[in-house]
Scaffold this motif. Structure first.
Motif, PDB file in Angstrom:
ATOM      1  N   UNK A  20      -6.323  54.282  36.064  1.00 35.79           N
ATOM      2  CA  UNK A  20      -6.122  54.825  34.720  1.00 35.79           C
ATOM      3  C   UNK A  20      -7.306  55.724  34.375  1.00 35.79           C
ATOM      4  N   UNK A  21      -7.021  56.955  33.985  1.00 31.88           N
ATOM      5  CA  UNK A  21      -8.097  57.900  33.678  1.00 31.88           C
ATOM      6  C   UNK A  21      -9.034  57.351  32.600  1.00 31.88           C
ATOM      7  N   UNK A  22      -8.466  56.612  31.654  1.00 36.84           N
ATOM      8  CA  UNK A  22      -9.265  56.090  30.555  1.00 36.84           C
ATOM      9  C   UNK A  22     -10.285  55.042  30.951  1.00 36.84           C
ATOM     10  N   UNK A  23     -10.201  54.560  32.187  1.00 34.95           N
ATOM     11  CA  UNK A  23     -11.165  53.554  32.664  1.00 34.95           C
ATOM     12  C   UNK A  23     -12.280  54.157  33.502  1.00 34.95           C
ATOM     13  N   UNK A  24     -12.223  55.448  33.761  1.00 33.81           N
ATOM     14  CA  UNK A  24     -13.188  56.041  34.684  1.00 33.81           C
ATOM     15  C   UNK A  24     -14.593  56.144  34.104  1.00 33.81           C
ATOM     16  N   UNK A  25     -14.740  55.797  32.817  1.00 39.59           N
ATOM     17  CA  UNK A  25     -16.073  55.717  32.222  1.00 39.59           C
ATOM     18  C   UNK A  25     -16.671  54.320  32.278  1.00 39.59           C
ATOM     19  N   UNK A  40      -5.933  56.851  45.767  1.00 38.32           N
ATOM     20  CA  UNK A  40      -5.622  56.533  44.376  1.00 38.32           C
ATOM     21  C   UNK A  40      -4.231  57.050  44.023  1.00 38.32           C
ATOM     22  N   UNK A  41      -3.620  56.353  43.057  1.00 37.19           N
ATOM     23  CA  UNK A  41      -2.404  56.818  42.392  1.00 37.19           C
ATOM     24  C   UNK A  41      -2.696  56.817  40.901  1.00 37.19           C
ATOM     25  N   UNK A  42      -2.321  57.865  40.198  1.00 36.31           N
ATOM     26  CA  UNK A  42      -2.443  57.855  38.737  1.00 36.31           C
ATOM     27  C   UNK A  42      -1.413  56.881  38.172  1.00 36.31           C
ATOM     28  N   UNK A  43      -1.878  55.903  37.390  1.00 39.51           N
ATOM     29  CA  UNK A  43      -0.942  54.878  36.912  1.00 39.51           C
ATOM     30  C   UNK A  43       0.089  55.469  35.956  1.00 39.51           C
ATOM     31  N   UNK A  45      -0.677  59.082  34.485  1.00 37.97           N
ATOM     32  CA  UNK A  45      -1.107  60.426  34.085  1.00 37.97           C
ATOM     33  C   UNK A  45      -0.341  61.567  34.724  1.00 37.97           C
ATOM     34  N   UNK A  46       0.409  61.308  35.799  1.00 34.69           N
ATOM     35  CA  UNK A  46       1.205  62.382  36.405  1.00 34.69           C
ATOM     36  C   UNK A  46       2.684  62.282  36.051  1.00 34.69           C
ATOM     37  N   UNK A  47       3.027  61.345  35.175  1.00 29.34           N
ATOM     38  CA  UNK A  47       4.426  61.202  34.773  1.00 29.34           C
ATOM     39  C   UNK A  47       4.818  62.358  33.841  1.00 29.34           C
ATOM     40  N   UNK A  48       6.121  62.520  33.685  1.00 29.18           N
ATOM     41  CA  UNK A  48       6.644  63.707  32.990  1.00 29.18           C
ATOM     42  C   UNK A  48       6.131  63.790  31.551  1.00 29.18           C
ATOM     43  N   UNK A  49       6.089  62.663  30.845  1.00 34.30           N
ATOM     44  CA  UNK A  49       5.650  62.720  29.440  1.00 34.30           C
ATOM     45  C   UNK A  49       4.193  63.139  29.315  1.00 34.30           C
ATOM     46  N   UNK A  50       3.426  62.896  30.380  1.00 32.31           N
ATOM     47  CA  UNK A  50       2.009  63.289  30.365  1.00 32.31           C
ATOM     48  C   UNK A  50       1.807  64.726  30.820  1.00 32.31           C
ATOM     49  N   UNK A 273      -7.866  42.406  34.805  1.00 30.97           N
ATOM     50  CA  UNK A 273      -8.175  42.695  33.395  1.00 30.97           C
ATOM     51  C   UNK A 273      -7.217  43.741  32.828  1.00 30.97           C
ATOM     52  N   UNK A 274      -6.831  44.704  33.658  1.00 28.96           N
ATOM     53  CA  UNK A 274      -6.023  45.821  33.158  1.00 28.96           C
ATOM     54  C   UNK A 274      -4.651  45.903  33.814  1.00 28.96           C
ATOM     55  N   UNK A 275      -4.195  44.812  34.423  1.00 25.82           N
ATOM     56  CA  UNK A 275      -2.869  44.860  35.036  1.00 25.82           C
ATOM     57  C   UNK A 275      -1.784  45.110  33.999  1.00 25.82           C
ATOM     58  N   UNK A 276      -0.778  45.873  34.386  1.00 30.65           N
ATOM     59  CA  UNK A 276       0.377  46.105  33.494  1.00 30.65           C
ATOM     60  C   UNK A 276       1.170  44.819  33.291  1.00 30.65           C
ATOM     61  N   UNK A 277       1.017  43.835  34.201  1.00 27.90           N
ATOM     62  CA  UNK A 277       1.699  42.549  34.046  1.00 27.90           C
ATOM     63  C   UNK A 277       0.828  41.649  33.178  1.00 27.90           C
TER      64      UNK A 277
END
Ligand code: XIL
Length: 302
Positions: A20-25, A40-43, A45-50, A273-277
């Motif tokens: 997740x880009x928001x975690x890179x800090x 890496x895969x963007x969780x 950020x590369x989806x259509x809405x983004x 900590x940040x799993x989507x599940x």
């Protein structure tokens, strides 16, 4: 080798994580990512809405942060995902005709693949198109089936090959892990048909969001590979904890390692900590970035 990426590289494979880009800090997140993973895969950020929230206006800021991070560290990048029924903006939901939908589909594939041409080794071209129930081969109803029809998958793969001829093109889905399940048979038949007719497809992505690992998972990987496509395990996570979780992870990695065409594994996140599940602990590092038993099982199996 002492890390997941280095261990996978010994057999020419990659071992990746969804990021997740928001975690890179966050330093602990980045330290773990950079030490252990070589893809890496963007969780999201590369989806259509983004990437194309407004028709024809492409926004790559968050995705580019992930790509820049990966490139500067020599990591590979998987592209996820071009054509899906979820995480699409309102204007896509409202496409009004077959011609309009085709133009949008092609425009999106060209815009996103063009932006990243040469940087992404594999794209998930179509994600989750098959239905969970019903007859073998039945597709999920979506804006794509409603406007274009079942041929949208083939059209997307043809457009993707033209947009970036050097990228591997994957069909990606969940619940296609059991070799004999109806949904798996449907995807299998599609891949066989594509290969027979020369429709460009290079790989099948097994998302592998697991509770239980199917007993025939290895045979499933083998049967797709026998069609002449690679298999990538694209979104691996396994619920639970402790020894049972570790054993399940070991079986998944052993199944991939047994098939030369199984070319890489991606886990769907760095840390529990940040799993989507939410409410589950399905990843290899706990919420404090400690290695779990599942981590050791994976490292030993690579
Ligand atoms: C998930 C992300 O992890 C979440 O952050 C988001 O809210 C929803 O999508 N199959 C896929 C992935 O192909 O894109 C999904 O990712 C998980 C299921």
């Amino acid at each position: 080798a002492g890390t997941l990426g280095a261990a996978a590289a010994q057999s020419g494979r990659y071992f990746g994580a969804a990021v997740a880009a928001g975690r890179l800090g966050e330093s602990a997140y980045v330290t773990t990512l950079d030490r252990e993973f070589n893809s890496v895969t963007a969780e999201n950020e590369m989806k259509w809405d983004a990437t194309e929230p407004t028709r024809g206006s492409f926004t790559f800021g968050s995705a580019d942060r992930i790509v820049d991070h990966a490139q500067s560290r020599g990591m590979k990048i998987r592209g996820h995902t071009l054509v899906w029924h979820a995480q699409i903006p309102g204007w896509v939901q409202n496409l009004s005709s077959a011609a309009d939908a085709r133009a949008a589909l092609t425009g999106h594939i060209n815009g996103v693949m063009g932006h990243y041409r040469g940087k992404i080794h594999t794209w998930d071209v179509v994600n989750e198109a098959f239905a969970d129930g019903g007859a073998v081969g039945s597709l999920r109803s979506s804006i794509w089936t409603q406007r274009i029809g079942n041929g949208f998958i083939e059209e997307a793969f043809r457009a993707a090959r033209a947009a970036d001829p050097n990228a591997k093109l994957c069909y990606n889905d969940y619940n296609i892990d059991d070799a004999d399940a109806a949904k798996t048979r449907g995807v299998y038949n599609m891949v066989r048909d594509f290969k027979a007719r020369g429709v460009p497809i290079d790989c099948v992505g097994l998302q592998s969001h697991f509770g239980q690992v199917p007993s025939n998972y290895r045979r499933n990987i083998e049967q797709f590979a026998a069609l002449g496509v690679d298999v990538q395990i694209t979104e691996l996570d396994i619920g639970g904890s402790g020894t049972a979780q570790a054993d399940a992870y070991r079986r998944v990695v052993e199944a991939c390692m047994a098939v030369s065409r199984c070319t890489g594994i991606t886990v769907w996140g760095v840390t529990d900590r940040y799993s989507w599940r939410s409410g589950d602990t399905p990843l290899l590092f706990d919420g404090n970035y400690n290695k779990k038993p599942a981590y050791d099982a994976v490292l030993n199996a690579l």
